[in-house]
Design a protein around this motif. Structure first.
Motif, PDB file in Angstrom:
ATOM      1  N   VAL A  53       0.839  -1.206   0.000  1.00 55.74           N
ATOM      2  CA  VAL A  53       0.000   0.000   0.000  1.00 55.74           C
ATOM      3  C   VAL A  53       0.877   1.261   0.000  1.00 55.74           C
ATOM      4  O   VAL A  53       0.544   2.251  -0.652  1.00 55.74           O
ATOM      5  CB  VAL A  53      -0.981  -0.012   1.198  1.00 55.74           C
ATOM      6  CG1 VAL A  53      -1.762   1.297   1.275  1.00 55.74           C
ATOM      7  CG2 VAL A  53      -1.949  -1.198   1.082  1.00 55.74           C
ATOM      8  N   ALA A  54       2.020   1.215   0.684  1.00 55.84           N
ATOM      9  CA  ALA A  54       2.917   2.391   0.685  1.00 55.84           C
ATOM     10  C   ALA A  54       3.350   2.708  -0.742  1.00 55.84           C
ATOM     11  O   ALA A  54       3.408   3.885  -1.145  1.00 55.84           O
ATOM     12  CB  ALA A  54       4.136   2.126   1.569  1.00 55.84           C
ATOM     13  N   GLN A  55       3.663   1.675  -1.523  1.00 62.46           N
ATOM     14  CA  GLN A  55       4.029   1.923  -2.920  1.00 62.46           C
ATOM     15  C   GLN A  55       2.848   2.546  -3.663  1.00 62.46           C
ATOM     16  O   GLN A  55       2.999   3.509  -4.416  1.00 62.46           O
ATOM     17  CB  GLN A  55       4.465   0.608  -3.598  1.00 62.46           C
ATOM     18  CG  GLN A  55       5.088   0.869  -4.975  1.00 62.46           C
ATOM     19  CD  GLN A  55       5.207  -0.387  -5.830  1.00 62.46           C
ATOM     20  OE1 GLN A  55       4.282  -1.203  -5.875  1.00 62.46           O
ATOM     21  NE2 GLN A  55       6.326  -0.530  -6.511  1.00 62.46           N
ATOM     22  N   GLN A  56       1.654   2.011  -3.411  1.00 64.46           N
ATOM     23  CA  GLN A  56       0.451   2.523  -4.056  1.00 64.46           C
ATOM     24  C   GLN A  56       0.210   3.991  -3.710  1.00 64.46           C
ATOM     25  O   GLN A  56      -0.150   4.793  -4.563  1.00 64.46           O
ATOM     26  CB  GLN A  56      -0.743   1.644  -3.625  1.00 64.46           C
ATOM     27  CG  GLN A  56      -1.885   1.618  -4.599  1.00 64.46           C
ATOM     28  CD  GLN A  56      -1.451   1.385  -6.042  1.00 64.46           C
ATOM     29  OE1 GLN A  56      -0.663   0.489  -6.323  1.00 64.46           O
ATOM     30  NE2 GLN A  56      -1.908   2.232  -6.961  1.00 64.46           N
ATOM     31  N   LYS A  57       0.459   4.343  -2.449  1.00 66.75           N
ATOM     32  CA  LYS A  57       0.269   5.747  -2.005  1.00 66.75           C
ATOM     33  C   LYS A  57       1.214   6.674  -2.765  1.00 66.75           C
ATOM     34  O   LYS A  57       0.842   7.779  -3.165  1.00 66.75           O
ATOM     35  CB  LYS A  57       0.541   5.867  -0.503  1.00 66.75           C
ATOM     36  CG  LYS A  57      -0.422   5.087   0.378  1.00 66.75           C
ATOM     37  CD  LYS A  57      -1.697   5.864   0.632  1.00 66.75           C
ATOM     38  CE  LYS A  57      -2.671   5.046   1.475  1.00 66.75           C
ATOM     39  NZ  LYS A  57      -4.032   5.582   1.440  1.00 66.75           N
ATOM     40  N   ALA A  58       2.452   6.237  -2.931  1.00 68.09           N
ATOM     41  CA  ALA A  58       3.420   7.068  -3.659  1.00 68.09           C
ATOM     42  C   ALA A  58       2.994   7.220  -5.119  1.00 68.09           C
ATOM     43  O   ALA A  58       3.059   8.319  -5.689  1.00 68.09           O
ATOM     44  CB  ALA A  58       4.813   6.443  -3.565  1.00 68.09           C
ATOM     45  N   ILE A  59       2.540   6.111  -5.708  1.00 68.06           N
ATOM     46  CA  ILE A  59       2.070   6.161  -7.101  1.00 68.06           C
ATOM     47  C   ILE A  59       0.907   7.144  -7.223  1.00 68.06           C
ATOM     48  O   ILE A  59       0.868   7.986  -8.123  1.00 68.06           O
ATOM     49  CB  ILE A  59       1.631   4.746  -7.571  1.00 68.06           C
ATOM     50  CG1 ILE A  59       2.844   3.808  -7.614  1.00 68.06           C
ATOM     51  CG2 ILE A  59       0.932   4.808  -8.924  1.00 68.06           C
ATOM     52  CD1 ILE A  59       2.482   2.328  -7.810  1.00 68.06           C
ATOM     53  N   GLU A  60      -0.035   7.038  -6.289  1.00 70.05           N
ATOM     54  CA  GLU A  60      -1.209   7.927  -6.335  1.00 70.05           C
ATOM     55  C   GLU A  60      -0.803   9.387  -6.160  1.00 70.05           C
ATOM     56  O   GLU A  60      -1.343  10.275  -6.809  1.00 70.05           O
ATOM     57  CB  GLU A  60      -2.220   7.549  -5.236  1.00 70.05           C
ATOM     58  CG  GLU A  60      -3.042   6.325  -5.619  1.00 70.05           C
ATOM     59  CD  GLU A  60      -3.727   5.694  -4.403  1.00 70.05           C
ATOM     60  OE1 GLU A  60      -3.812   6.351  -3.332  1.00 70.05           O
ATOM     61  OE2 GLU A  60      -4.152   4.519  -4.520  1.00 70.05           O
ATOM     62  N   TYR A  61       0.160   9.628  -5.277  1.00 76.17           N
ATOM     63  CA  TYR A  61       0.587  11.013  -5.050  1.00 76.17           C
ATOM     64  C   TYR A  61       1.130  11.623  -6.341  1.00 76.17           C
ATOM     65  O   TYR A  61       0.769  12.734  -6.726  1.00 76.17           O
ATOM     66  CB  TYR A  61       1.651  11.068  -3.946  1.00 76.17           C
ATOM     67  CG  TYR A  61       2.182  12.469  -3.751  1.00 76.17           C
ATOM     68  CD1 TYR A  61       1.439  13.414  -3.050  1.00 76.17           C
ATOM     69  CD2 TYR A  61       3.391  12.857  -4.313  1.00 76.17           C
ATOM     70  CE1 TYR A  61       1.891  14.718  -2.910  1.00 76.17           C
ATOM     71  CE2 TYR A  61       3.853  14.150  -4.183  1.00 76.17           C
ATOM     72  CZ  TYR A  61       3.098  15.078  -3.477  1.00 76.17           C
ATOM     73  OH  TYR A  61       3.537  16.369  -3.346  1.00 76.17           O
ATOM     74  N   ILE A  62       1.994  10.873  -7.016  1.00 78.39           N
ATOM     75  CA  ILE A  62       2.556  11.388  -8.272  1.00 78.39           C
ATOM     76  C   ILE A  62       1.457  11.532  -9.317  1.00 78.39           C
ATOM     77  O   ILE A  62       1.368  12.546 -10.016  1.00 78.39           O
ATOM     78  CB  ILE A  62       3.682  10.460  -8.795  1.00 78.39           C
ATOM     79  CG1 ILE A  62       4.829  10.392  -7.784  1.00 78.39           C
ATOM     80  CG2 ILE A  62       4.209  10.956 -10.145  1.00 78.39           C
ATOM     81  CD1 ILE A  62       5.902   9.367  -8.123  1.00 78.39           C
ATOM     82  N   SER A  63       0.593  10.532  -9.396  1.00 78.91           N
ATOM     83  CA  SER A  63      -0.448  10.533 -10.431  1.00 78.91           C
ATOM     84  C   SER A  63      -1.423  11.687 -10.258  1.00 78.91           C
ATOM     85  O   SER A  63      -1.938  12.224 -11.231  1.00 78.91           O
ATOM     86  CB  SER A  63      -1.239   9.219 -10.393  1.00 78.91           C
ATOM     87  OG  SER A  63      -0.384   8.134 -10.599  1.00 78.91           O
ATOM     88  N   THR A  64      -1.669  12.070  -9.016  1.00 83.60           N
ATOM     89  CA  THR A  64      -2.668  13.117  -8.811  1.00 83.60           C
ATOM     90  C   THR A  64      -2.048  14.498  -8.740  1.00 83.60           C
ATOM     91  O   THR A  64      -2.749  15.492  -8.836  1.00 83.60           O
ATOM     92  CB  THR A  64      -3.456  12.881  -7.506  1.00 83.60           C
ATOM     93  OG1 THR A  64      -2.512  12.745  -6.445  1.00 83.60           O
ATOM     94  CG2 THR A  64      -4.298  11.618  -7.603  1.00 83.60           C
ATOM     95  N   SER A  65      -0.733  14.575  -8.572  1.00 86.94           N
ATOM     96  CA  SER A  65      -0.189  15.929  -8.424  1.00 86.94           C
ATOM     97  C   SER A  65       0.702  16.348  -9.566  1.00 86.94           C
ATOM     98  O   SER A  65       1.073  17.507  -9.657  1.00 86.94           O
ATOM     99  CB  SER A  65       0.576  16.048  -7.101  1.00 86.94           C
ATOM    100  OG  SER A  65       1.635  15.134  -7.078  1.00 86.94           O
ATOM    101  N   GLY A  66       1.045  15.431 -10.466  1.00 88.52           N
ATOM    102  CA  GLY A  66       2.013  15.909 -11.436  1.00 88.52           C
ATOM    103  C   GLY A  66       1.959  15.341 -12.819  1.00 88.52           C
ATOM    104  O   GLY A  66       2.951  15.424 -13.526  1.00 88.52           O
ATOM    105  N   VAL A  67       0.851  14.794 -13.249  1.00 92.50           N
ATOM    106  CA  VAL A  67       0.869  14.303 -14.614  1.00 92.50           C
ATOM    107  C   VAL A  67      -0.043  15.137 -15.489  1.00 92.50           C
ATOM    108  O   VAL A  67      -0.813  15.945 -15.001  1.00 92.50           O
ATOM    109  CB  VAL A  67       0.508  12.800 -14.674  1.00 92.50           C
ATOM    110  CG1 VAL A  67       1.558  11.985 -13.962  1.00 92.50           C
ATOM    111  CG2 VAL A  67      -0.855  12.554 -14.091  1.00 92.50           C
ATOM    112  N   GLY A  68       0.096  14.954 -16.781  1.00 95.67           N
ATOM    113  CA  GLY A  68      -0.659  15.760 -17.726  1.00 95.67           C
ATOM    114  C   GLY A  68       0.188  16.910 -18.206  1.00 95.67           C
ATOM    115  O   GLY A  68       1.083  17.372 -17.504  1.00 95.67           O
ATOM    116  N   PRO A  69      -0.099  17.413 -19.408  1.00 94.93           N
ATOM    117  CA  PRO A  69       0.783  18.398 -20.055  1.00 94.93           C
ATOM    118  C   PRO A  69       0.963  19.700 -19.276  1.00 94.93           C
ATOM    119  O   PRO A  69       2.030  20.296 -19.326  1.00 94.93           O
ATOM    120  CB  PRO A  69       0.119  18.640 -21.411  1.00 94.93           C
ATOM    121  CG  PRO A  69      -1.145  17.860 -21.441  1.00 94.93           C
ATOM    122  CD  PRO A  69      -1.202  16.952 -20.269  1.00 94.93           C
TER     123      PRO A  69
END
Lengths: 356, 356
Positions: free
Chosen positions: B248-264
C-alpha cells in the motif's frame, strides 16, 4: 590477518605524518575488513582508521549485513555519524585515497573544517604483496581458468558468434563455482587486432585466422586473468610468425625476471626493464612495441598496483602476483596476445598453465 | 542524437560560464558518443568538449575500437595528446565531473597550468530526461525482467540455495539476450531483513517466511530494476501485515505522483514529498521509515540522477524514469521490499508489470 594489515597501514601513516586515513576504495575496505559487498561503482562506505580505532560508515541498506561479519574491534556507524566522528577523532591531518573525488573533498572540508591530504596508494601497495591465503585463492582462480579454457576449446566451432562463445566461458566458470573477474573478451579474425575488442555478434567464419580469448575467474574474491590466441587452420605464415614472436617475447620477459631477481638474496627486479626486454624483442623482429602494458598486478582486482611498462617505477618483489601479456596487433589483419599469471617467490612460478 | 546531446551540454556550459567540459564518467562518455566499452571502475578515457570541438582520449587498447564507431565530428587521440590539446584549446575555465579525483586534479593542474572547476552533475541531469529511443530500450529491459520473474518462479523449491537461485536468474536473463544490470540479490528468511544482503549458500527451508528477489536487466545498455518479495506458505500474520503495508505504501506514492504531477500542464512533482507520503503511511501503521531512498533514477545506470528521498531536491518531470521501492525490514525476522520502474509522461506508467 586484518590486525596485521591495519598495523601496516598505521605504520605507513605515521611515516607520512598523517593522523588518520579515510579509506574510500571499496576494494581497500574489503582488504582491511573482509566485507566485500560494497559497490566499486558507487560510494557505499568509508573506513576511517586512526592510531587507536577503526570505524566503518555506511547506509541503512548495509549496516545489518556488515555488523554480522565484523572483525574484532571494528565499529560500524551510519553515515549520519561520519563528520562528527572525524571531528571528534582529533586528527589534524587526514589522508585520503586515489579515488577520493573533488566533490567529496569540498563536502568533507565544509563539514569538518579539516584539511585532507592525498596519500600515495598506501593500501594498494600493501595489497601488491600477497600472503599465503591470498596466494592460495589466486591459485584456485588460475586452476579454474585452466579448466575453463580446456572445456571451452571443445565449444569452438564454425558459425559460433563471439557473444555465444563468451557466454559459454561464463557458464563454465559459474557452474564450476567461480565468478567472472571481468566480462570475457572474445575476438575473431581481424577483431583480434583490437586489444579491448567489444565482444560482438560476429560469427567465426572460414577465412578467420585468429580466435582471441581473454578471460579471468574470481574465486573467494581473488582474480585470474589469461589470454590465449588460437590460430585457425587457415592461418597464413604471417599469422604464424606473429604468434611465434609474441610467444618468444613472453618467454624473454620470463627469463629476464628469472635470471635477475629470484632467490632469497636477489635484487628486486625492475618492472620497466622487464617491459623493455619484451618490446626490444618485438622490435628486433620488425614489430611495434606493445600498445598496452606488458603486465599488471592481480589480486582482489584484475588490474591493481604494479605496472610492467616502459615508464613503470615499480620493483618486483617476493609475493607479487602479476600478468605477463605481450601482444602484436595489425589493424585490419588481426592480433595475438598471450597472457599468463605469475607469482614471484623464490622462483618465478607460472600460475596459469593452459597450453599455448 | 549525439549532436543534440552535445548541444545541450554546450548550452549548460555557457550558462555556467565554463569554456570546456572534461568528461571523466565512462557512462557519460557512452551517452555523448555511443561508445560504451570503457570500464566504469578504471579511468580508460576522457572526453573533452569545447564550444567547437569534441575529442576523445584513450589508450592503445581502445583506440582502434573507438575509431570504428565514431559519431561524426568526434576526434580520437591517444592519452599522450591530452594535456597538449587541453592547453591549445584556449579554454580558461575547464569544468570537471563528480567522479574527477583529487589525484587527477593535481596532475591536470601541473600538466596544463589551468584551473579546473567542479560542475554540478550536468550530463547526469540531461540523462534523467529520456528520449524515445532510451524509453524503448528501458521498456525492453522491463519486459525481459517480467519474463525472467515469471520463469524464475518455477525454479523456487525447498533446499535451493540463494546463490543457485541467483544463478538461475542470471541464466534466464542472458539466455534471453539480456545482461545483468547488477548482481541479483536473493535473500531467504531473516536475510531479507538486510536490504543489500550478500547472496549466500543459505538454503530455503520450511520455516522461512520470505523470499526476496531483487534483480535488473540491461538491454542495449539500458537497465531495469525490480524487487519482489514472496511470502512462503508458512508466513505468519505479522509477515502478511508487513507485506500489505509495503504494497500500500508503494500505491500511495504512485497515487501522489499521479494526482499531483501528470498531464501536459501539471506542475512538477516534488520527489521529497513523494518519499514523505510513503514514509508517513509506514509510520501510520507503526513501522519505521524506509532505511534507503524510496526510489532512484534508472537508465544507462541502475542508480542515476533523481533521488526520491526525504532530503531530495529533485523535481520529477516528463520522461523521467525511476523506481518506487518502499521496504520494511525487521532485524532477525525478515523484510519486504516491492520495487517497480515507472515512466512519468502524460501519466505515470508502470513499466515492470510482474504480479505482486
Amino acid at each position: 590477518m586484518f590486525e596485521q594489515r591495519l598495523r601496516l597501514v598505521r605504520k605507513s601513516l605515521s611515516e607520512d605524518k598523517i593522523d588518520a586515513l579515510l579509506v574510500s576504495s571499496a576494494v581497500n575496505i574489503a582488504y582491511l575488513t573482509g566485507y566485500s559487498n560494497f559497490s566499486t561503482r558507487e560510494r557505499e562506505a568509508y573506513l576511517f582508521v586512526t592510531e587507536s580505532s577503526v570505524s566503518l560508515f555506511t547506509d541503512g541498506r548495509y549496516i545489518e549485513g556488515v555488523r554480522s561479519i565484523l572483525p574484532k574491534g571494528l565499529k560500524v556507524f551510519l553515515y549520519t555519524e561520519l563528520f562528527k566522528k572525524i571531528r571528534s577523532s582529533k586528527a589534524k591531518r587526514v589522508g585520503v585515497e586515489q579515488n577520493f573525488t573533488l566533490s567529496e573533498l569540498k563536502k568533507f572540508k565544509r563539514k569538518t573544517g579539516l584539511n585532507f591530504t592525498l596519500t600515495e596508494p598506501l593500501v594498494e601497495k600493501l595489497r601488491a604483496v600477497k600472503d599465503d591465503k591470498e596466494i592460495k585463492n589466486i591459485r584456485l582462480a588460475c586452476k579454474l581458468t585452466d579448466k575453463t579454457y580446456s572445456d571451452v576449446l571443445e565449444n569452438i566451432r564454425m558459425n559460433i558468434t563471439e557473444k555465444e562463445l563468451a557466454w559459454r566461458i561464463e557458464r563454465l566458470i559459474k557452474e564450476n563455482g567461480g565468478e567472472l573477474a571481468f566480462e570475457p573478451i572474445v575476438a575473431f579474425g581481424s577483431s583480434s587486432a583490437i586489444p579491448h575488442h567489444q565482444t560482438s555478434n560476429k560469427k567465426l567464419i572460414n577465412s578467420d585466422q585468429f580466435v582471441l580469448l581473454d578471460f579471468g575467474v574470481k574465486v573467494n574474491g581473488y582474480c585470474s586473468d589469461m589470454t590465449r590466441t588460437l590460430l585457425t587452420k587457415n592461418a597464413t605464415n604471417k599469422a604464424r610468425k606473429i604468434y611465434e614472436t609474441v610467444r618468444v617475447a613472453q618467454q624473454k620477459a620470463i627469463e629476464y625476471i628469472s635470471t635477475s631477481g629470484v632467490g632469497p638474496d636477489s635484487p628486486e627486479v625492475d618492472a620497466s626493464k622487464t617491459a623493455k626486454v619484451a618490446n626490444d624483442y618485438l622490435a628486433s623482429k620488425g614489430f611495434e612495441k606493445i600498445p598496452h602494458g606488458l603486465g599488471h598486478g592481480i589480486g582482489l582486482e584484475v588490474h591493481e598496483e604494479l605496472r610492467l611498462s616502459p615508464k613503470s617505477k615499480n620493483k618486483l618483489v617476493k609475493n607479487n602476483v602479476f600478468t605477463i601479456e605481450p601482444g602484436i596487433y595489425i589493424p585490419g589483419f588481426g592480433g595475438v596476445r598471450i597472457e599468463d599469471d605469475f607469482l614471484l617467490s623464490d622462483n618465478l612460478e607460472q600460475l596459469t598453465k593452459s597450453p599455448k
